[in-house]
Design an enzyme around this catalytic site. Sequence first.
Site, PDB file in Angstrom:
ATOM      1  N   ASP A  10      -3.702   2.448  -4.646  1.00 52.94           N
ATOM      2  CA  ASP A  10      -2.341   2.268  -4.154  1.00 52.94           C
ATOM      3  C   ASP A  10      -1.814   0.865  -4.453  1.00 52.94           C
ATOM      4  O   ASP A  10      -2.599  -0.075  -4.525  1.00 52.94           O
ATOM      5  CB  ASP A  10      -2.287   2.569  -2.644  1.00 52.94           C
ATOM      6  CG  ASP A  10      -3.257   1.728  -1.800  1.00 52.94           C
ATOM      7  OD1 ASP A  10      -4.397   1.522  -2.244  1.00 52.94           O
ATOM      8  OD2 ASP A  10      -2.848   1.281  -0.719  1.00 52.94           O
ATOM      9  N   GLU A  34       2.494  -0.931   4.548  1.00 51.39           N
ATOM     10  CA  GLU A  34       2.143   0.434   4.147  1.00 51.39           C
ATOM     11  C   GLU A  34       3.440   1.211   3.907  1.00 51.39           C
ATOM     12  O   GLU A  34       4.357   1.189   4.738  1.00 51.39           O
ATOM     13  CB  GLU A  34       1.341   1.140   5.244  1.00 51.39           C
ATOM     14  CG  GLU A  34      -0.104   0.682   5.357  1.00 51.39           C
ATOM     15  CD  GLU A  34      -1.045   1.397   4.384  1.00 51.39           C
ATOM     16  OE1 GLU A  34      -0.571   2.208   3.555  1.00 51.39           O
ATOM     17  OE2 GLU A  34      -2.259   1.131   4.471  1.00 51.39           O
ATOM     18  N   HIS A  55       0.835  -1.198   0.000  1.00 52.27           N
ATOM     19  CA  HIS A  55       0.000   0.000   0.000  1.00 52.27           C
ATOM     20  C   HIS A  55       0.872   1.251   0.000  1.00 52.27           C
ATOM     21  O   HIS A  55       2.031   1.201   0.399  1.00 52.27           O
ATOM     22  CB  HIS A  55      -0.829   0.102   1.286  1.00 52.27           C
ATOM     23  CG  HIS A  55      -1.661  -1.083   1.615  1.00 52.27           C
ATOM     24  ND1 HIS A  55      -3.018  -1.105   1.431  1.00 52.27           N
ATOM     25  CD2 HIS A  55      -1.340  -2.277   2.168  1.00 52.27           C
ATOM     26  CE1 HIS A  55      -3.503  -2.275   1.851  1.00 52.27           C
ATOM     27  NE2 HIS A  55      -2.508  -2.994   2.302  1.00 52.27           N
TER      28      HIS A  55
HETATM   29 ZN   LIG Z   1      -4.147   0.532   0.661  1.00 55.28          ZN
END
Ligand SMILES: [Zn+2]
Length: 296
Positions: free
Chosen positions: A192, A135, A66
């Site tokens: 993303d 992330e 992400h």
């Molecule tokens: Zn995401």
Amino acid sequence: MNCLRRVSRTTGVAAIAEYWLIGLLILASAGCRQSVTAPQTATAYRIDGSRQAIGADERIQVLVIHYTAEDFAGSLSTLTAEQVSAHYLIPAVTRDNHGMPTALRLVDESRRAWHAGESYWRGRDHLNDTSIGIEIENGGYRRTLTGYRAVPYPPDQIALTIALSRDIIRRYHIAPGNVVGHSDIAWRRKQDPGPLFPWRQLAAAGVGIWPAQQRVSYYLGRRDPKAPVAMGGIIDRLGRYGYDVSMQLPAQLRQKAVAAFQMHFRPGDFRGLPDAETEAILDALLEIDAGQGGAR
Ligand SMILES: [Zn+2]
């Protein structure tokens, strides 16, 4: 538990009150007796693990990448104090005070992080159950004079992403085709990690999948890469590769699904138009999958 205390409180009260109270106590203690259960003693036991089944695999099957679309402080705040989380956060400035590239672990790998949301990949949905989420601190899109531009990823941040991902993939034996972006598994609502995430570089380092140019050229044949092809054929291939698509999707959503695939594997043009190059890339990917026994 309160029975004895209630008995002692009744001492010294007026006789008439005592009469009634004794009556009440008899009722109360009868109630207490009924609710008391014998203490349970745990049965001692041991586990015999000398025989092992062959029918088992890892709970973790997928690695999801992400971007946070926030700066570091905002990313950390969102991922630690709200109803979203990820196992790891990779800052844009990756070195801590000791000069060592440092990723933050926000959720232990043994626990579910809440990063994927409604999602699907290769026959599985609710991918929080079976994935590790990374992330990456990245602004997503930046507004410029000529429109919105994707924010590039610093090389150090990518190097750390690769190192961490390689460890995760090795520990859980994650198949190359199961290293995906949020936009692959939730393409209806997510973009993303965006068109500048260097999937090709990651695949060259052993993280994820990328088709050999030679095989793409083979499947392209003599066609112009931009030559239009039937949308149905592209959707069919996307479905076989792992995307959540069907021929019943409205035209607008079919284009969006193709755009998600292109953003990952042909980021130079991800308008979602079905063309010969997209078809050839999909054929080359499906060929890899077939060679790996359809590794899922
Ligand atoms: Zn995401």
